[in-house]
Design a protein around this motif. Structure first.
Motif, mmCIF file in Angstrom:
data_model
loop_
_atom_site.group_PDB
_atom_site.id
_atom_site.type_symbol
_atom_site.label_atom_id
_atom_site.label_comp_id
_atom_site.label_asym_id
_atom_site.label_seq_id
_atom_site.Cartn_x
_atom_site.Cartn_y
_atom_site.Cartn_z
ATOM 1 N N VAL A 38 0.851 -1.193 0.000
ATOM 2 C CA VAL A 38 0.000 0.000 0.000
ATOM 3 C C VAL A 38 0.882 1.236 0.000
ATOM 4 O O VAL A 38 2.029 1.206 0.464
ATOM 5 C CB VAL A 38 -0.982 0.025 1.195
ATOM 6 C CG1 VAL A 38 -1.908 -1.183 1.169
ATOM 7 C CG2 VAL A 38 -0.255 0.098 2.505
ATOM 8 N N ASP A 39 0.355 2.332 -0.529
ATOM 9 C CA ASP A 39 1.113 3.583 -0.585
ATOM 10 C C ASP A 39 1.063 4.352 0.724
ATOM 11 O O ASP A 39 1.994 5.073 1.058
ATOM 12 C CB ASP A 39 0.594 4.464 -1.723
ATOM 13 C CG ASP A 39 0.850 3.829 -3.079
ATOM 14 O OD1 ASP A 39 1.938 3.254 -3.273
ATOM 15 O OD2 ASP A 39 -0.038 3.901 -3.942
ATOM 16 N N ALA A 40 -0.035 4.213 1.457
ATOM 17 C CA ALA A 40 -0.193 4.920 2.734
ATOM 18 C C ALA A 40 -1.356 4.309 3.507
ATOM 19 O O ALA A 40 -2.213 3.647 2.939
ATOM 20 C CB ALA A 40 -0.449 6.400 2.500
ATOM 21 N N VAL A 41 -1.374 4.571 4.809
ATOM 22 C CA VAL A 41 -2.449 4.120 5.682
ATOM 23 C C VAL A 41 -3.062 5.339 6.356
ATOM 24 O O VAL A 41 -2.343 6.200 6.867
ATOM 25 C CB VAL A 41 -1.908 3.154 6.764
ATOM 26 C CG1 VAL A 41 -2.978 2.840 7.796
ATOM 27 C CG2 VAL A 41 -1.377 1.878 6.142
ATOM 28 N N LEU A 42 -4.381 5.406 6.344
ATOM 29 C CA LEU A 42 -5.115 6.377 7.149
ATOM 30 C C LEU A 42 -5.542 5.623 8.391
ATOM 31 O O LEU A 42 -6.322 4.686 8.300
ATOM 32 C CB LEU A 42 -6.330 6.911 6.397
ATOM 33 C CG LEU A 42 -6.048 7.622 5.079
ATOM 34 C CD1 LEU A 42 -7.351 8.056 4.426
ATOM 35 C CD2 LEU A 42 -5.134 8.805 5.288
ATOM 36 N N LEU A 43 -5.028 6.008 9.536
ATOM 37 C CA LEU A 43 -5.213 5.238 10.759
ATOM 38 C C LEU A 43 -5.995 6.014 11.799
ATOM 39 O O LEU A 43 -5.611 7.114 12.190
ATOM 40 C CB LEU A 43 -3.849 4.851 11.345
ATOM 41 C CG LEU A 43 -3.865 4.098 12.674
ATOM 42 C CD1 LEU A 43 -4.513 2.725 12.504
ATOM 43 C CD2 LEU A 43 -2.458 3.977 13.226
ATOM 44 N N ASP A 44 -7.077 5.428 12.257
ATOM 45 C CA ASP A 44 -7.831 5.960 13.387
ATOM 46 C C ASP A 44 -7.241 5.337 14.646
ATOM 47 O O ASP A 44 -7.048 4.124 14.713
ATOM 48 C CB ASP A 44 -9.310 5.598 13.246
ATOM 49 C CG ASP A 44 -10.193 6.266 14.282
ATOM 50 O OD1 ASP A 44 -9.669 6.708 15.330
ATOM 51 O OD2 ASP A 44 -11.403 6.342 14.047
ATOM 52 N N LEU A 45 -6.955 6.143 15.630
ATOM 53 C CA LEU A 45 -6.357 5.628 16.866
ATOM 54 C C LEU A 45 -7.363 4.992 17.806
ATOM 55 O O LEU A 45 -6.996 4.476 18.851
ATOM 56 C CB LEU A 45 -5.614 6.754 17.598
ATOM 57 C CG LEU A 45 -4.409 7.327 16.860
ATOM 58 C CD1 LEU A 45 -3.790 8.461 17.667
ATOM 59 C CD2 LEU A 45 -3.381 6.257 16.552
ATOM 60 N N SER A 46 -8.628 5.023 17.444
ATOM 61 C CA SER A 46 -9.679 4.421 18.274
ATOM 62 C C SER A 46 -10.378 3.321 17.486
ATOM 63 O O SER A 46 -11.371 3.555 16.808
ATOM 64 C CB SER A 46 -10.699 5.478 18.701
ATOM 65 O OG SER A 46 -10.086 6.470 19.469
ATOM 66 N N LEU A 47 -9.825 2.120 17.556
ATOM 67 C CA LEU A 47 -10.385 0.972 16.851
ATOM 68 C C LEU A 47 -10.973 -0.005 17.868
ATOM 69 O O LEU A 47 -10.596 0.009 19.045
ATOM 70 C CB LEU A 47 -9.300 0.283 16.025
ATOM 71 C CG LEU A 47 -8.666 1.144 14.933
ATOM 72 C CD1 LEU A 47 -7.523 0.392 14.260
ATOM 73 C CD2 LEU A 47 -9.696 1.579 13.912
ATOM 74 N N PRO A 48 -11.866 -0.876 17.432
ATOM 75 C CA PRO A 48 -12.481 -1.821 18.370
ATOM 76 C C PRO A 48 -11.476 -2.734 19.084
ATOM 77 O O PRO A 48 -11.696 -3.126 20.226
ATOM 78 C CB PRO A 48 -13.422 -2.644 17.494
ATOM 79 C CG PRO A 48 -13.714 -1.792 16.318
ATOM 80 C CD PRO A 48 -12.466 -0.981 16.093
#
Length: 90
Positions: free
Chosen positions: A39-49
């Motif tokens: 993948v070229d990049a990751v959009l990451l949410d710091l609040s995952l289940p």
């Protein structure tokens, strides 16, 4: 169908689109995708289940150290985002 019962779907990319977006709701799903896909990049949410806060960033960074990560968060705690930006593994 009213708005309360309508299910939302992740961003839908048409076949004509030049984007190939992979979507994961959990950190373990994201690390699996990174294990088999470039993948070229990751959009990451710091609040995952299955992961919360700076540990989410650290685990993802460890699973794919060369992948750029953009940290997004709905949390009002800016300290977590700042910690991710200053993390020594960046």
């Amino acid at each position: 169908m009213n708005r309360q019962t309508k299910k939302t779907k992740p961003f839908n990319v048409t076949k004509a689109s030049p984007l190939d977006i992979k979507y994961a709701k959990r950190l373990n799903e994201a690390t699996e995708v990174l294990g088999v896909s470039k993948v070229d990049a990751v959009l990451l949410d710091l609040s995952l289940p299955d992961s919360e806060g700076i540990d989410t960033f650290i685990k993802l960074r460890d699973s794919s150290p060369e992948t750029p990560i953009v940290v997004l968060s709905g949390t009002k705690d800016e300290d977590i985002a700042v910690q991710a930006g200053r993390h020594p593994r960046i």
